[in-house]
Design an enzyme around this catalytic site. Structure first.
Site, PDB file in Angstrom:
ATOM      1  CB  ILE A 290      -0.936   0.005   1.216  1.00 55.63           C
ATOM      2  CG1 ILE A 290      -1.934  -1.162   1.125  1.00 55.63           C
ATOM      3  CG2 ILE A 290      -1.697   1.327   1.304  1.00 55.63           C
ATOM      4  CD1 ILE A 290      -2.899  -1.062  -0.012  1.00 55.63           C
ATOM      5  CB  ILE A 406      -3.445   2.404   5.828  1.00 54.02           C
ATOM      6  CG1 ILE A 406      -3.310   3.437   4.701  1.00 54.02           C
ATOM      7  CG2 ILE A 406      -3.880   1.086   5.218  1.00 54.02           C
ATOM      8  CD1 ILE A 406      -2.519   4.639   5.021  1.00 54.02           C
ATOM      9  CE  LYS A 410      -7.505 -10.268   7.699  1.00 52.51           C
ATOM     10  NZ  LYS A 410      -7.949  -9.611   6.446  1.00 52.51           N
TER      11      LYS A 410
END
Length: 644
Positions: A290, A406, A410
């Protein structure tokens, strides 16, 4: 003999071409007079021969000037045919002028007949030789079907004909009206009837060449192609072609967004650009999946400077080199600062931000692999919780304007330490947002990222190429998926929208069943699944059982009442947060437990922190479970873990 001719030096081939053209031009002049005068054997006079000779020499000179003899015959294209037309037109005019100047009778229709014959003879000899050269090579190439009969498809067919591996055999179209038509000498068949034509044309590979914004439902298209069990591949995007990063005939496996089967989320480019242009931006974890994509996209918005903060030396080296190339090729003039460091070292973070005047921070540094964090509890909490805390506190002290975390799906009702640590990181930023107002904190929560390190798609692709089996943890496990560029665009969009303490989530559409994704990849790579009913299949799918901390279903929201935002596919979660006093106490306890390497206490504190953490398995930390009880650091000893 023919091969000997093909291997001649280039100069000899040009001389042969010139000689051939001289002969056919003389023949064209003679034939034009014979047809006009209706004589089976017209005998030219000496004056006619003089006019013909001067015309031919002039025509050859025009062809040389136009570059006809520099064209390679086997790659002859439209431009060469236009060159012949221009040369022949000039030659016909020369015939008229010479006949008038030398007082030689040239009937008015002769130059027209001559021009037509000269074009047929000159172009015909070249096209004939091209056919002789290319036809044997075409037979030896693998026949492919091209999905898409638009400009992209035709460009691909032309490129493949010049290549050495693939031979375009048929176009597949989504428009039924184009069925049984011909494009570029290739038959066009409707997608509804493609199965029959795949066998008819001996197709062994299908290539996707859809025009941009064609409006084709890619998910439905891939479902149809999947049933054929023929390898499906694609060509580079228009963006890559325009940027010179790839060629049209660079065939590659299906893009991850094709497997995703839905349109990616598009950001509001103007809003994102206004928040980045001319700013000093820092990305933590800049070498990760990312983080590196964030850097690529931020770079193209032309910030003043981009700070790459990364603990892995190789990852930092790799992304810096790539960004430097982009910076130079696209003349972006962005200052790049590659810096080694860990987010758990607050003083390092603060000195970096202060030195480069950082205004915006995108915090992508985290441990995200669920089983590994389960096996390394303390390191996971140290990096994900305290790394976020120290980086955020440094940002406040320096006066950073925006800070974007970010996060992950989960973090919603977590069953593992990774998810609980990320939810704790969200709580930390929410608490800091309440405590002060100088730095705007926001969080972006999304699902699994296709193509990232640890993603199932590269893993499945490698397993298929190795002959299987594909390993799936459970037949019913489902996940939300995004592509790396899509996730990064969402992060940038949310970073520009945040007002303080928000958790942004993406409307990600329907979740994907992992077993179905595995089957789709098997079929689209031209193979079949091996099952009890089909023991002769190619690739078997085996189920290994859920790993420690793994859930069957992931969620994006804790509450059930999300708010809309200015972006139609981005929502804002309404979730509880802890007052800073309570959070500070929990962080203090978590620090002490981490310093003494007490994994059990760390897990208990995470349970108490209103993270919603409910472990789905017993403690799995490898050191804790395999130690003898004497490995934990004692307070005051030299090996106490220091987190700042």
């Amino acid at each position: 003999m023919f091969e000997k001719f093909l291997n001649l030096p280039r100069m000899y081939k040009r001389l042969i071409s010139v000689s051939s053209d001289m002969v056919v031009l003389f023949v064209a002049i003679w034939a034009a007079f014979s047809l006009r005068l209706e004589q089976d054997l017209w005998i030219p006079t000496r004056d006619h021969l003089l006019v013909a000779a001067i015309t031919v020499v002039f025509t050859i000179a025009v062809f040389i000037r136009l570059g006809l003899y520099r064209a390679v015959i086997r790659f002859l294209g439209d431009k060469a045919l236009l060159t012949i037309i221009y040369g022949v037109f000039a030659s016909s005019l020369a015939l008229i002028v010479l006949g008038y100047m030398l007082q030689v009778p040239v009937p008015r229709s002769v130059p027209i007949i001559y021009g037509a014959l000269a074009f047929l003879f000159v172009s015909g000899t070249r096209l004939g030789i091209r056919m002789l050269v290319n036809h044997p090579h075409q037979r030896n190439k693998e026949p492919v079907a091209i999905v898409g009969a638009g400009e992209t498809g035709m460009a691909l067919a032309s490129a493949l004909r010049q290549g050495t591996e693939y031979r375009p055999a048929v176009f597949i179209t989504m428009d039924r009206a184009n069925h049984k038509t011909m494009i570029d000498d290739l038959p066009v068949v409707s997608i509804d009837l493609m199965a029959k034509h795949m066998a008819k044309h001996g197709v062994r590979r299908i290539l996707l060449a859809l025009d941009p914004y064609s409006g084709v439902d890619r998910k439905q298209l891939l479902s149809r192609l999947e049933a054929l069990e023929i390898p499906v591949q694609t060509v580079p995007s228009v963006t890559e072609l325009v940027a010179g990063q790839a060629r049209i005939n660079d065939i590659r496996d299906l893009e991850i967004e094709d497997l995703l089967g839905r349109d990616p989320v598009r950001p509001d480019a103007a809003v994102v650009a206004s928040s980045l242009f001319g700013k000093s931006v820092m990305v933590s974890g800049a070498g990760g999946s990312i983080g590196s994509e964030l850097c690529r996209q931020i770079l193209r918005h032309k910030p003043k400077s981009l700070v790459l903060f990364e603990r892995s030396e190789y990852s930092l080296y790799k992304i810096e080199r790539e960004l430097q190339r982009i910076n130079e090729v696209e003349s972006l003039s962005v200052e790049l600062h590659p810096l080694l460091g860990s987010v758990v070292h607050r003083r390092r973070c603060e000195s970096v931000m202060r030195t480069f005047g950082v205004q915006t921070v995108y915090h992508a540094a985290a441990y995200k692999h669920v089983p590994l964090v389960e096996h390394n509890v303390i390191e996971g909490v140290q990096n994900n919780v305290f790394g976020t805390y120290h980086l955020a506190e440094a940002a406040i002290d320096v006066g950073v304007e925006r800070f974007v975390l970010i996060s992950t799906d989960k973090a919603v009702r977590p069953t593992n330490v990774m998810g609980a640590s990320k939810r704790m990181a969200e709580l930390v930023l929410q608490g800091l947002a309440e405590r002060q107002s100088s730095t705007v904190f926001s969080m972006v929560r999304f699902g699994n990222v296709l193509g990232s390190s640890g993603s199932v798609v590269p893993l499945f692709r490698d397993q298929i190429r190795d002959g299987g089996p594909i390993t799936v943890t459970h037949p019913d496990i489902i996940r939300y998926f995004m592509t790396i560029p899509e996730a990064s665009q969402l992060v940038l969009q949310a970073g520009s929208m945040g007002a303080g303490g928000e958790v942004f989530v993406l409307d990600m559409g329907e979740p994907v069943k992992i077993a179905d994704l595995a089957r789709k990849m098997i079929h689209l790579m031209g193979l079949s699944e091996k099952t009890e009913d089909r023991p002769d299949g190619d690739i078997e799918i085996t189920y290994t059982g859920l790993r420690p901390g793994e859930k069957l279903y992931e969620e994006l929201l804790i509450g059930d009442d999300p708010q809309g935002t200015s972006h139609p596919r981005i929502m804002k979660a309404r979730e509880v947060y802890l007052p800073w006093e309570k959070l500070e106490e929990l962080l203090s306890r978590l620090t002490r437990a981490s310093q003494t390497f007490d994994c059990r206490d760390v897990v208990e504190i995470l349970k108490e922190s209103q993270t919603g953490y409910a472990p789905s398995s017993d403690m799995a930390d490898l050191v804790w479970c395999n130690g003898d009880g004497d490995y934990r650091a004692k307070p005051g000893s030299n090996n106490v873990l220091r987190l700042n």
